[in-house]
Enzyme design. Structure first.
Site, PDB file in Angstrom:
ATOM      1  N   THR A  47       0.819  -1.206   0.000  1.00 53.16           N
ATOM      2  CA  THR A  47       0.000   0.000   0.000  1.00 53.16           C
ATOM      3  C   THR A  47       0.856   1.259   0.000  1.00 53.16           C
ATOM      4  O   THR A  47       0.456   2.301  -0.515  1.00 53.16           O
ATOM      5  CB  THR A  47      -0.944  -0.020   1.229  1.00 53.16           C
ATOM      6  OG1 THR A  47      -1.819  -1.133   1.075  1.00 53.16           O
ATOM      7  CG2 THR A  47      -1.757   1.241   1.351  1.00 53.16           C
ATOM      8  N   TYR A  59      -8.330   0.818  -4.050  1.00 58.62           N
ATOM      9  CA  TYR A  59      -6.968   1.150  -4.477  1.00 58.62           C
ATOM     10  C   TYR A  59      -6.244  -0.122  -4.858  1.00 58.62           C
ATOM     11  O   TYR A  59      -6.690  -1.221  -4.537  1.00 58.62           O
ATOM     12  CB  TYR A  59      -6.209   1.892  -3.387  1.00 58.62           C
ATOM     13  CG  TYR A  59      -5.711   1.021  -2.263  1.00 58.62           C
ATOM     14  CD1 TYR A  59      -6.525   0.693  -1.189  1.00 58.62           C
ATOM     15  CD2 TYR A  59      -4.424   0.510  -2.277  1.00 58.62           C
ATOM     16  CE1 TYR A  59      -6.073  -0.108  -0.170  1.00 58.62           C
ATOM     17  CE2 TYR A  59      -3.958  -0.304  -1.253  1.00 58.62           C
ATOM     18  CZ  TYR A  59      -4.798  -0.608  -0.204  1.00 58.62           C
ATOM     19  OH  TYR A  59      -4.357  -1.413   0.804  1.00 58.62           O
ATOM     20  N   THR A 125       1.720  -4.352   4.196  1.00 54.73           N
ATOM     21  CA  THR A 125       1.618  -4.667   5.626  1.00 54.73           C
ATOM     22  C   THR A 125       1.077  -6.069   5.901  1.00 54.73           C
ATOM     23  O   THR A 125       1.232  -6.575   7.004  1.00 54.73           O
ATOM     24  CB  THR A 125       0.726  -3.634   6.355  1.00 54.73           C
ATOM     25  OG1 THR A 125      -0.595  -3.704   5.819  1.00 54.73           O
ATOM     26  CG2 THR A 125       1.271  -2.234   6.229  1.00 54.73           C
ATOM     27  N   ASP A 126       0.448  -6.697   4.896  1.00 57.92           N
ATOM     28  CA  ASP A 126      -0.206  -7.993   5.159  1.00 57.92           C
ATOM     29  C   ASP A 126       0.766  -9.061   5.656  1.00 57.92           C
ATOM     30  O   ASP A 126       0.449  -9.816   6.575  1.00 57.92           O
ATOM     31  CB  ASP A 126      -0.901  -8.515   3.890  1.00 57.92           C
ATOM     32  CG  ASP A 126      -2.119  -7.684   3.509  1.00 57.92           C
ATOM     33  OD1 ASP A 126      -2.495  -6.785   4.286  1.00 57.92           O
ATOM     34  OD2 ASP A 126      -2.699  -7.949   2.438  1.00 57.92           O
ATOM     35  N   LYS A 198       0.752  -7.596  12.815  1.00 60.14           N
ATOM     36  CA  LYS A 198      -0.311  -6.692  12.379  1.00 60.14           C
ATOM     37  C   LYS A 198      -1.538  -6.965  13.248  1.00 60.14           C
ATOM     38  O   LYS A 198      -2.019  -8.099  13.300  1.00 60.14           O
ATOM     39  CB  LYS A 198      -0.618  -6.924  10.894  1.00 60.14           C
ATOM     40  CG  LYS A 198      -1.647  -5.953  10.345  1.00 60.14           C
ATOM     41  CD  LYS A 198      -1.715  -5.969   8.831  1.00 60.14           C
ATOM     42  CE  LYS A 198      -2.774  -4.970   8.372  1.00 60.14           C
ATOM     43  NZ  LYS A 198      -2.848  -4.824   6.928  1.00 60.14           N
ATOM     44  N   GLU A 318      -0.868 -28.461  28.520  1.00 58.75           N
ATOM     45  CA  GLU A 318      -2.017 -29.368  28.444  1.00 58.75           C
ATOM     46  C   GLU A 318      -1.790 -30.456  27.399  1.00 58.75           C
ATOM     47  O   GLU A 318      -2.558 -31.401  27.295  1.00 58.75           O
ATOM     48  CB  GLU A 318      -3.287 -28.587  28.107  1.00 58.75           C
ATOM     49  CG  GLU A 318      -3.808 -27.757  29.268  1.00 58.75           C
ATOM     50  CD  GLU A 318      -5.194 -27.188  28.988  1.00 58.75           C
ATOM     51  OE1 GLU A 318      -6.148 -27.957  28.834  1.00 58.75           O
ATOM     52  OE2 GLU A 318      -5.300 -25.951  28.907  1.00 58.75           O
TER      53      GLU A 318
HETATM   54  N1  ASP Z   1      -2.508  -5.758   0.669  1.00 60.53           N
HETATM   55  C1  ASP Z   1      -1.538  -4.746   0.995  1.00 60.53           C
HETATM   56  C2  ASP Z   1      -0.191  -5.423   1.064  1.00 60.53           C
HETATM   57  O1  ASP Z   1       0.114  -6.076   2.002  1.00 60.53           O
HETATM   58  C3  ASP Z   1      -1.902  -4.073   2.269  1.00 60.53           C
HETATM   59  C4  ASP Z   1      -0.916  -3.070   2.793  1.00 60.53           C
HETATM   60  O2  ASP Z   1       0.151  -2.855   2.295  1.00 60.53           O
HETATM   61  O3  ASP Z   1      -1.262  -2.422   3.814  1.00 60.53           O
HETATM   62  O4  ASP Z   1       0.561  -5.279   0.131  1.00 60.53           O
END
Ligand code: ASP
Length: 361
Positions: A47, A59, A125-126, A198, A318
């Site tokens: 992103t 986007y 971020t994924d 995340k 456990e």
């Molecule tokens: N789908 C995107 C990615 O991980 C989301 C992001 O960058 O926040 O490339």
């Protein structure tokens, strides 16, 4: 100034689509610089390189190239000399092991260059936390390696890419970042690769380190290290320079009424390891337990982790790990336990040896 205050300030910068100028701080790869630290930026997409589109999805990730990305943040020139390189331009949901190996090799190569002071990797971020963990386990050089992303694409209200980039370069250029392992910078927070995850799929405050907390924070282009954890002297570091692939390892998710089916499919599919994202302290439904015990008996490495966001998965609480030949993931979440298991399997298949690797990280 708070993260959001700084974000507002950064928003007065032009968006990445608009600005493309040669920066005084920018140098060509291989060019020698003296005096200021040189930070090399490796772009992979996400992103942070995303752009809003008028039709279809809101986007698209991985659209802007690294030149456009950095050119949109003139303040970077004041922080460090930088060079840059496009390694990929993907949404990180498409990140895979081949690209990991390529990035790890490139980072090791770059850090061996005495003119490179640190590396910043722009990333979606994924799966950012998994790439950070992979690099933490495969880069030996103590120079800073900093991963950074954004939750909002360039041009969106509250776009956070510019401020996050500034923070990442600030950290990579700071001598205090040396020897701290791979770091992640997001929304004014500085995190270690091992614990960061995340935690929100929509909030700007998308990352946290649930067990250890952040390593520090960024305020007005300065990094403040909050605590010194230090890296474990037993931290495993894997040489991936001659690997073309990694052993297949899957994750099975625990839930009420879970069945043995996913585990059986993985055994049949030739997986070399299975990570259980169990419930509570890594507990397993009895049918899943039986299937994993069977997998372990057939030589498939089984690591117990937990779907719970914080806390530790410890041995023999456990579940009788000794009896079944299971490995306990400790503080690692399932997706990072998977990364470490893939790497551990390049060395050994023995559960006791794999447990030692996990205990050392
Ligand atoms: N789908 C995107 C990615 O991980 C989301 C992001 O960058 O926040 O490339």
């Amino acid at each position: 100034m708070t993260f959001f205050g700084r974000l507002k300030k950064m928003m007065s910068f032009s968006s990445a689509q608009d600005v493309k100028e040669e920066g005084a701080g920018k140098i060509e790869p291989g060019e020698k610089v003296h005096g200021r630290p040189r930070v090399h930026v490796l772009a992979t997409g996400g992103t942070i390189a995303g752009r809003q589109v008028s039709t279809g999805p809101r986007y698209r990730a991985g659209v802007l190239d690294v030149e456009a990305l950095l050119g949109a943040v003139p303040a970077l020139r004041g922080l460090a000399d930088y060079s840059s390189e496009q390694m990929a331009n993907i949404g990180s949901q498409d990140m895979d092991e081949l690209l990991w190996l390529k990035i790890a090799r490139r980072v090791n190569e770059l850090l061996a260059d005495p003119d490179v002071g640190g590396v910043v990797i722009t990333h979606g971020t994924d799966t950012l936390e998994e790439t950070a963990c992979f690099l933490d386990l495969t880069v030996r050089d103590p120079k800073p390696v900093v991963l950074v992303g954004a939750v909002r694409p360039a041009g969106a209200l509250g776009a956070d890419g510019a401020v996050n980039l500034i923070d990442a370069v600030t950290v990579a250029a700071n001598p205090g970042s040396v020897g701290r392992g791979v770091l992640v910078v997001m929304h004014g927070g500085l995190f270690e690769a091992r614990d960061v995850t995340k935690v929100s799929s929509s909030s700007l405050l998308a990352f946290a380190a649930p067990n250890s907390g952040p390593l520090g924070q960024l305020v007005d282009e300065r990094v403040y290290f909050g605590h010194r954890t230090g890296l474990s002297p037993k931290r495993p570091v894997f040489d991936v320079s001659r690997l073309d692939t990694l052993p297949p390892v899957g994750i099975v998710y625990g839930h009420a009424g879970a069945t043995a089916l996913p585990v059986k499919a993985m055994i049949e599919g030739g997986y070399r390891g299975i990570v259980s994202a169990g419930v509570g302290s890594g507990n397993l439904h009895r049918d899943v337990l039986a299937a994993l015990a069977d997998a372990s008996g057939r030589g498939v490495a089984v690591v117990r982790a937990s779907r719970v966001p914080s806390g530790l998965t410890l041995r023999n609480v456990e579940v009788d790990d000794n009896r079944y030949g299971f490995v306990a993931a400790g503080a690692l979440n399932p997706q990072k336990a998977r990364v470490l298991l893939q790497l551990a399997l390049t060395r050994t298949r023995k559960p006791e040896e794999i447990q030692k690797v996990f205990d050392g990280y």
